[in-house]
Design a protein around this motif. Structure first.
Motif, PDB file in Angstrom:
ATOM      1  N   ILE A  28      40.980  45.077  49.836  1.00  0.00           N
ATOM      2  CA  ILE A  28      39.962  45.969  50.386  1.00  0.00           C
ATOM      3  C   ILE A  28      38.649  45.684  49.669  1.00  0.00           C
ATOM      4  CG2 ILE A  28      39.315  48.356  50.889  1.00  0.00           C
ATOM      5  CD1 ILE A  28      41.997  47.441  52.217  1.00  0.00           C
ATOM      6  N   TYR A  29      37.647  45.285  50.441  1.00  0.00           N
ATOM      7  CA  TYR A  29      36.327  44.950  49.904  1.00  0.00           C
ATOM      8  C   TYR A  29      35.273  45.901  50.438  1.00  0.00           C
ATOM      9  CZ  TYR A  29      37.793  40.346  48.185  1.00  0.00           C
ATOM     10  OH  TYR A  29      38.395  39.318  47.500  1.00  0.00           O
ATOM     11  N   GLU A  30      34.270  46.133  49.624  1.00  0.00           N
ATOM     12  CA  GLU A  30      33.042  46.810  50.040  1.00  0.00           C
ATOM     13  C   GLU A  30      31.983  45.720  50.087  1.00  0.00           C
ATOM     14  OE1 GLU A  30      30.730  49.813  51.317  1.00  0.00           O
ATOM     15  OE2 GLU A  30      32.648  50.357  50.431  1.00  0.00           O
ATOM     16  N   VAL A  31      31.298  45.607  51.229  1.00  0.00           N
ATOM     17  CA  VAL A  31      30.232  44.615  51.359  1.00  0.00           C
ATOM     18  C   VAL A  31      28.908  45.362  51.350  1.00  0.00           C
ATOM     19  CG1 VAL A  31      29.251  42.766  52.757  1.00  0.00           C
ATOM     20  CG2 VAL A  31      31.731  43.079  52.680  1.00  0.00           C
ATOM     21  N   ALA A  32      28.085  45.064  50.354  1.00  0.00           N
ATOM     22  CA  ALA A  32      26.788  45.724  50.193  1.00  0.00           C
ATOM     23  C   ALA A  32      25.803  45.209  51.236  1.00  0.00           C
ATOM     24  CB  ALA A  32      26.256  45.467  48.787  1.00  0.00           C
ATOM     25  N   PRO A  37      30.228  40.880  48.545  1.00  0.00           N
ATOM     26  CA  PRO A  37      31.470  41.657  48.586  1.00  0.00           C
ATOM     27  C   PRO A  37      31.938  42.040  47.191  1.00  0.00           C
ATOM     28  CG  PRO A  37      31.956  39.332  48.844  1.00  0.00           C
ATOM     29  CD  PRO A  37      30.462  39.458  48.749  1.00  0.00           C
ATOM     30  N   ARG A  38      32.542  43.221  47.105  1.00  0.00           N
ATOM     31  CA  ARG A  38      33.112  43.693  45.838  1.00  0.00           C
ATOM     32  C   ARG A  38      34.529  44.172  46.129  1.00  0.00           C
ATOM     33  NH1 ARG A  38      33.120  48.928  43.130  1.00  0.00           N
ATOM     34  NH2 ARG A  38      31.963  49.741  44.902  1.00  0.00           N
ATOM     35  N   LEU A  39      35.502  43.582  45.430  1.00  0.00           N
ATOM     36  CA  LEU A  39      36.896  43.974  45.609  1.00  0.00           C
ATOM     37  C   LEU A  39      37.101  45.382  45.062  1.00  0.00           C
ATOM     38  CD1 LEU A  39      39.812  43.226  46.451  1.00  0.00           C
ATOM     39  CD2 LEU A  39      40.108  42.336  44.125  1.00  0.00           C
ATOM     40  N   LEU A  40      37.618  46.270  45.898  1.00  0.00           N
ATOM     41  CA  LEU A  40      37.885  47.645  45.476  1.00  0.00           C
ATOM     42  C   LEU A  40      39.331  47.830  45.035  1.00  0.00           C
ATOM     43  CD1 LEU A  40      36.030  49.595  48.312  1.00  0.00           C
ATOM     44  CD2 LEU A  40      35.174  49.029  46.022  1.00  0.00           C
ATOM     45  N   GLU A  41      40.248  47.233  45.809  1.00  0.00           N
ATOM     46  CA  GLU A  41      41.667  47.394  45.510  1.00  0.00           C
ATOM     47  C   GLU A  41      42.484  46.397  46.312  1.00  0.00           C
ATOM     48  OE1 GLU A  41      43.949  50.659  47.489  1.00  0.00           O
ATOM     49  OE2 GLU A  41      41.985  51.298  48.231  1.00  0.00           O
ATOM     50  N   VAL A  42      43.724  46.227  45.898  1.00  0.00           N
ATOM     51  CA  VAL A  42      44.718  45.514  46.699  1.00  0.00           C
ATOM     52  C   VAL A  42      45.720  46.575  47.125  1.00  0.00           C
ATOM     53  CG1 VAL A  42      46.524  43.770  46.731  1.00  0.00           C
ATOM     54  CG2 VAL A  42      44.368  43.315  45.541  1.00  0.00           C
ATOM     55  N   ARG A  43      45.841  46.745  48.436  1.00  0.00           N
ATOM     56  CA  ARG A  43      46.646  47.827  49.005  1.00  0.00           C
ATOM     57  C   ARG A  43      47.929  47.257  49.616  1.00  0.00           C
ATOM     58  NH1 ARG A  43      43.258  51.510  52.941  1.00  0.00           N
ATOM     59  NH2 ARG A  43      42.130  51.740  50.972  1.00  0.00           N
ATOM     60  N   GLU A  44      49.056  47.781  49.197  1.00  0.00           N
ATOM     61  CA  GLU A  44      50.348  47.356  49.749  1.00  0.00           C
ATOM     62  C   GLU A  44      50.477  47.806  51.201  1.00  0.00           C
ATOM     63  OE1 GLU A  44      52.649  45.422  48.103  1.00  0.00           O
ATOM     64  OE2 GLU A  44      51.125  45.334  46.536  1.00  0.00           O
ATOM     65  N   ASN A  45      51.207  47.028  51.989  1.00  0.00           N
ATOM     66  CA  ASN A  45      51.466  47.366  53.388  1.00  0.00           C
ATOM     67  C   ASN A  45      52.940  47.739  53.526  1.00  0.00           C
ATOM     68  OD1 ASN A  45      51.729  47.613  56.122  1.00  0.00           O
ATOM     69  ND2 ASN A  45      51.290  45.486  56.602  1.00  0.00           N
ATOM     70  N   PRO A  46      53.268  49.022  53.507  1.00  0.00           N
ATOM     71  CA  PRO A  46      54.665  49.429  53.613  1.00  0.00           C
ATOM     72  C   PRO A  46      55.247  49.212  55.011  1.00  0.00           C
ATOM     73  CG  PRO A  46      53.242  51.353  53.626  1.00  0.00           C
ATOM     74  CD  PRO A  46      52.364  50.167  53.364  1.00  0.00           C
ATOM     75  N   TYR A  47      54.411  48.838  55.975  1.00  0.00           N
ATOM     76  CA  TYR A  47      54.861  48.653  57.361  1.00  0.00           C
ATOM     77  C   TYR A  47      54.961  47.187  57.760  1.00  0.00           C
ATOM     78  CZ  TYR A  47      53.029  53.325  56.862  1.00  0.00           C
ATOM     79  OH  TYR A  47      52.757  54.578  56.378  1.00  0.00           O
ATOM     80  N   ALA A  48      54.862  46.282  56.802  1.00  0.00           N
ATOM     81  CA  ALA A  48      54.843  44.845  57.090  1.00  0.00           C
ATOM     82  C   ALA A  48      56.053  44.393  57.909  1.00  0.00           C
ATOM     83  CB  ALA A  48      54.756  44.045  55.793  1.00  0.00           C
ATOM     84  N   ALA A  49      57.230  44.883  57.605  1.00  0.00           N
ATOM     85  CA  ALA A  49      58.445  44.445  58.300  1.00  0.00           C
ATOM     86  C   ALA A  49      58.745  45.274  59.546  1.00  0.00           C
ATOM     87  CB  ALA A  49      59.631  44.500  57.348  1.00  0.00           C
ATOM     88  N   MET A  50      57.990  46.313  59.764  1.00  0.00           N
ATOM     89  CA  MET A  50      58.234  47.212  60.890  1.00  0.00           C
ATOM     90  C   MET A  50      57.843  46.558  62.216  1.00  0.00           C
ATOM     91  SD  MET A  50      56.700  51.034  61.157  1.00  0.00           S
ATOM     92  CE  MET A  50      57.298  52.183  62.346  1.00  0.00           C
TER      93      MET A  50
END
Length: 110
Positions: A28-32, A37-50
């Motif tokens: 997840i990036y914020e682009v000014a 771009p500035r990296l805010l976080e790496v977010r897991e995807n719990p629905y990847a296999a769904m």
């Protein structure tokens, strides 16, 4: 603007090569306004296999704070999938740095 880039399974420097919704996590990036771009976080995807069901709704909720989704490819054309065409950018299986450059090019051409 906030964006989510689908990350490869073992290499956070590469875009996940499959459909966006199957990526194991998202950067997840914020682009000014200056385009940096500035990296805010790496977010897991719990629905990847769904598959099917309410996956599209769950993906929209997971990324509700994101303006643009960036991935190698998206599973459905048009606005049939979880995210309308205007809210996504297909970049192919490239590096994250190249994906960010394509986002910048898109912003500059708008």
């Amino acid at each position: 603007m906030r964006l989510a880039i689908a990350l490869a399974k073992r290499d956070e420097t590469k875009v996940y090569p499959g459909p966006f919704g199957h990526a194991p996590r998202f950067a997840i990036y914020e682009v000014a306004e200056d385009g940096k771009p500035r990296l805010l976080e790496v977010r897991e995807n719990p629905y990847a296999a769904m598959e099917g069901g309410d996956k599209h709704q769950r993906m929209r909720e997971l990324l509700k704070d994101v303006d643009l989704r960036v991935g190698a490819r998206f599973g459905h054309g048009g606005s049939v999938g979880a995210f309308p065409l205007a809210d996504r950018l297909e970049v192919g299986p490239v590096s994250v740095a190249e994906a960010l450059e394509r986002v910048r090019e898109r912003q500059n051409s708008a």
